[in-house]
Design a protein around this motif. Structure first.
Motif, PDB file in Angstrom:
ATOM      1  N   GLY A 178      -5.496  14.416 -14.183  1.00 40.19           N
ATOM      2  CA  GLY A 178      -6.140  13.155 -14.531  1.00 40.19           C
ATOM      3  C   GLY A 178      -5.120  12.026 -14.536  1.00 40.19           C
ATOM      4  O   GLY A 178      -3.915  12.258 -14.569  1.00 40.19           O
ATOM      5  N   LEU A 179      -5.612  10.819 -14.500  1.00 37.78           N
ATOM      6  CA  LEU A 179      -4.722   9.658 -14.546  1.00 37.78           C
ATOM      7  C   LEU A 179      -3.953   9.651 -15.869  1.00 37.78           C
ATOM      8  O   LEU A 179      -4.514   9.947 -16.922  1.00 37.78           O
ATOM      9  N   TYR A 224     -22.699   3.704 -22.495  1.00 36.98           N
ATOM     10  CA  TYR A 224     -22.132   3.130 -23.715  1.00 36.98           C
ATOM     11  C   TYR A 224     -22.786   3.628 -25.004  1.00 36.98           C
ATOM     12  O   TYR A 224     -22.386   3.217 -26.092  1.00 36.98           O
ATOM     13  N   LEU A 245     -17.393   6.871 -18.452  1.00 38.73           N
ATOM     14  CA  LEU A 245     -17.422   6.210 -17.158  1.00 38.73           C
ATOM     15  C   LEU A 245     -17.290   7.254 -16.061  1.00 38.73           C
ATOM     16  O   LEU A 245     -16.567   8.251 -16.230  1.00 38.73           O
ATOM     17  N   PHE A 268      -8.901  10.671 -18.916  1.00 37.74           N
ATOM     18  CA  PHE A 268      -9.488  10.915 -17.601  1.00 37.74           C
ATOM     19  C   PHE A 268      -9.584  12.406 -17.302  1.00 37.74           C
ATOM     20  O   PHE A 268      -8.670  13.167 -17.642  1.00 37.74           O
ATOM     21  N   GLY A 269     -10.664  12.784 -16.631  1.00 34.08           N
ATOM     22  CA  GLY A 269     -10.752  14.134 -16.103  1.00 34.08           C
ATOM     23  C   GLY A 269      -9.895  14.262 -14.851  1.00 34.08           C
ATOM     24  O   GLY A 269      -9.487  13.260 -14.266  1.00 34.08           O
ATOM     25  N   LEU A 307      -1.726   3.400  -9.801  1.00 34.12           N
ATOM     26  CA  LEU A 307      -2.947   2.610  -9.880  1.00 34.12           C
ATOM     27  C   LEU A 307      -2.845   1.587 -10.995  1.00 34.12           C
ATOM     28  O   LEU A 307      -2.435   1.897 -12.110  1.00 34.12           O
ATOM     29  N   PHE A 356     -10.301  -0.742 -11.132  1.00 35.85           N
ATOM     30  CA  PHE A 356      -9.030  -0.360 -10.519  1.00 35.85           C
ATOM     31  C   PHE A 356      -8.727  -1.123  -9.238  1.00 35.85           C
ATOM     32  O   PHE A 356      -9.629  -1.543  -8.510  1.00 35.85           O
ATOM     33  N   GLY A 357      -7.439  -1.264  -8.970  1.00 33.41           N
ATOM     34  CA  GLY A 357      -6.977  -1.758  -7.686  1.00 33.41           C
ATOM     35  C   GLY A 357      -6.933  -0.639  -6.668  1.00 33.41           C
ATOM     36  O   GLY A 357      -7.263   0.508  -6.982  1.00 33.41           O
ATOM     37  N   PRO A 358      -6.482  -0.937  -5.439  1.00 39.89           N
ATOM     38  CA  PRO A 358      -6.490   0.055  -4.359  1.00 39.89           C
ATOM     39  C   PRO A 358      -5.342   1.048  -4.405  1.00 39.89           C
ATOM     40  O   PRO A 358      -5.355   2.033  -3.677  1.00 39.89           O
ATOM     41  N   GLY A 359      -4.344   0.805  -5.256  1.00 39.79           N
ATOM     42  CA  GLY A 359      -3.252   1.761  -5.400  1.00 39.79           C
ATOM     43  C   GLY A 359      -2.071   1.501  -4.486  1.00 39.79           C
ATOM     44  O   GLY A 359      -2.194   0.869  -3.434  1.00 39.79           O
ATOM     45  N   TYR A 382     -16.297   7.536 -11.949  1.00 42.86           N
ATOM     46  CA  TYR A 382     -15.702   6.849 -10.814  1.00 42.86           C
ATOM     47  C   TYR A 382     -15.727   7.761  -9.591  1.00 42.86           C
ATOM     48  O   TYR A 382     -15.709   8.990  -9.710  1.00 42.86           O
ATOM     49  N   LYS A 424       0.831  -1.192   0.000  1.00 45.00           N
ATOM     50  CA  LYS A 424       0.000   0.000   0.000  1.00 45.00           C
ATOM     51  C   LYS A 424       0.872   1.251   0.000  1.00 45.00           C
ATOM     52  O   LYS A 424       0.583   2.233  -0.670  1.00 45.00           O
ATOM     53  N   SER A 472     -17.284  -1.921 -26.043  1.00 41.76           N
ATOM     54  CA  SER A 472     -17.154  -0.880 -25.021  1.00 41.76           C
ATOM     55  C   SER A 472     -17.290  -1.468 -23.623  1.00 41.76           C
ATOM     56  O   SER A 472     -16.549  -1.114 -22.706  1.00 41.76           O
ATOM     57  N   GLN A 518     -13.433   8.233  -5.978  1.00 43.40           N
ATOM     58  CA  GLN A 518     -12.194   7.841  -5.319  1.00 43.40           C
ATOM     59  C   GLN A 518     -12.139   8.452  -3.927  1.00 43.40           C
ATOM     60  O   GLN A 518     -12.231   9.669  -3.765  1.00 43.40           O
ATOM     61  N   THR A 571     -17.494   5.600 -25.016  1.00 42.57           N
ATOM     62  CA  THR A 571     -17.841   5.196 -23.655  1.00 42.57           C
ATOM     63  C   THR A 571     -17.573   6.354 -22.718  1.00 42.57           C
ATOM     64  O   THR A 571     -16.561   7.051 -22.883  1.00 42.57           O
ATOM     65  N   ALA A 630     -21.540   3.448 -15.861  1.00 43.38           N
ATOM     66  CA  ALA A 630     -20.946   3.287 -17.182  1.00 43.38           C
ATOM     67  C   ALA A 630     -22.004   3.610 -18.238  1.00 43.38           C
ATOM     68  O   ALA A 630     -23.143   3.160 -18.124  1.00 43.38           O
ATOM     69  N   PHE A 640     -14.392  11.403 -10.729  1.00 45.52           N
ATOM     70  CA  PHE A 640     -13.821  11.733 -12.015  1.00 45.52           C
ATOM     71  C   PHE A 640     -14.412  10.912 -13.138  1.00 45.52           C
ATOM     72  O   PHE A 640     -14.904   9.809 -12.948  1.00 45.52           O
ATOM     73  N   PHE A 666       1.123   8.362  -6.690  1.00 45.85           N
ATOM     74  CA  PHE A 666       0.180   7.292  -6.387  1.00 45.85           C
ATOM     75  C   PHE A 666       0.015   6.483  -7.673  1.00 45.85           C
ATOM     76  O   PHE A 666      -0.304   7.043  -8.723  1.00 45.85           O
ATOM     77  N   LEU A 721     -15.925   2.218  -9.783  1.00 47.18           N
ATOM     78  CA  LEU A 721     -16.843   2.554 -10.876  1.00 47.18           C
ATOM     79  C   LEU A 721     -18.248   2.765 -10.345  1.00 47.18           C
ATOM     80  O   LEU A 721     -18.794   1.920  -9.631  1.00 47.18           O
ATOM     81  N   GLU A 751      -7.284   5.617  -1.814  1.00 48.84           N
ATOM     82  CA  GLU A 751      -7.865   4.379  -2.319  1.00 48.84           C
ATOM     83  C   GLU A 751      -7.949   4.416  -3.837  1.00 48.84           C
ATOM     84  O   GLU A 751      -7.753   5.452  -4.470  1.00 48.84           O
ATOM     85  N   GLY A 752      -8.257   3.259  -4.422  1.00 47.90           N
ATOM     86  CA  GLY A 752      -8.450   3.216  -5.858  1.00 47.90           C
ATOM     87  C   GLY A 752      -9.847   3.669  -6.249  1.00 47.90           C
ATOM     88  O   GLY A 752     -10.767   3.619  -5.438  1.00 47.90           O
ATOM     89  N   PRO A 753     -10.019   4.132  -7.484  1.00 47.81           N
ATOM     90  CA  PRO A 753     -11.337   4.563  -7.961  1.00 47.81           C
ATOM     91  C   PRO A 753     -12.303   3.387  -8.042  1.00 47.81           C
ATOM     92  O   PRO A 753     -11.916   2.284  -8.424  1.00 47.81           O
TER      93      PRO A 753
END
Lengths: 117, 111
Positions: free
Chosen positions: A42-43, B50, B33, B101-102, A90, A108-111, B35, A9, A101, B37, B31, B48, B88, A88, B45, B41-43
């Motif tokens: 953004g990511l 389409y 999406l 991603f935003g 991810l 996503f995982g927890p990072g 999320y 983590k 689509s 966060q 698409t 969604a 986001f 961080f 979802l 932690e991770g984002p």
């Protein structure tokens, strides 16, 4: 329980050391991704893999390396060549990439928060 | 790579109020999406989308895929303290399947 796990983590490393971040998924997804997240942005995609033994550079691949020897695992190595590695990180996966689509929807995982001292 | 324009950057609202945020781009997406966060932690979802024009709800959350395929919005009705977090958007580009991603909307809900 199906999901994506990342370990550790939190990770602290000295400048100049390589470090490997783990990402495992038991969702039977073909595609896996690594992103970097910095505050207020953004990511950004580092690397992705559409299938075992294949991977492609993303937008910010310099200073990073990956491998995809098993479907379930996609480890990321942050090398000493990465100029600003504190961030961080991810990991994500999807059923596929470039398919439908719905199949491309990423989870996503927890990072892992990496701090380079 | 091109990021999405997400607004607002942050919102401070009172519990019970409704919230609206959106993402826009000059590119076309197949698409959208949304999320959420939590810190460290991770984002996760939330919704969604389409199909252009699609309107989808998930509890108190509603999101729409813009008819031009260049934008999307997320509404949260009757906010509660646990809605706090960063929301986001993400869009999959039509031309190459890349996900963009935003930068996120940071929501604070005051009890």
């Amino acid at each position: 329980d199906g999901g994506i796990t990342q370990s550790p983590k939190y990770l602290f490393r000295k400048e100049g050391q390589n470090v490997t971040l783990s990402c495992e998924q038991n969702l039977n997804h073909d595609a896996m991704y690594w992103y970097r997240q910095d505050p207020g942005q953004g990511l950004r995609l580092i690397y992705y893999s559409q299938i075992v033994n294949d991977f492609q550079k993303g937008d910010i691949a310099e200073g990073y390396s990956v491998s995809r020897e098993k479907k379930e695992s996609f480890p990321l190595t942050v090398t000493s060549a990465q100029k600003n590695p504190t961030a961080f990180y991810l990991c994500a996966s999807s059923i596929s990439r470039g398919g439908s689509s719905r199949a491309d929807t990423q989870y996503f995982g927890p990072g892992t928060r990496l701090t380079v001292l | 790579g091109q990021q999405l324009n997400q607004s607002p950057q942050s919102m401070f609202i009172q519990e019970g109020e409704d919230v609206s945020m959106n993402c826009t781009s000059s590119s076309i997406f197949n698409t959208w999406l949304w999320y959420k966060q939590d810190p460290g932690e991770g984002p996760v979802l939330l919704i969604a989308l389409y199909k252009a024009g699609e309107l989808t709800s998930n509890g108190r959350l509603t999101a729409q895929f813009g008819i031009t395929r260049k934008d999307s919005f997320l509404n949260i009705s009757a906010s509660i303290p646990s809605d706090v977090g960063i929301y986001f958007c993400a869009g999959q580009l039509t031309n190459n399947n890349d996900m963009r991603f935003g930068a996120g909307t940071r929501l604070t809900v005051k009890p």
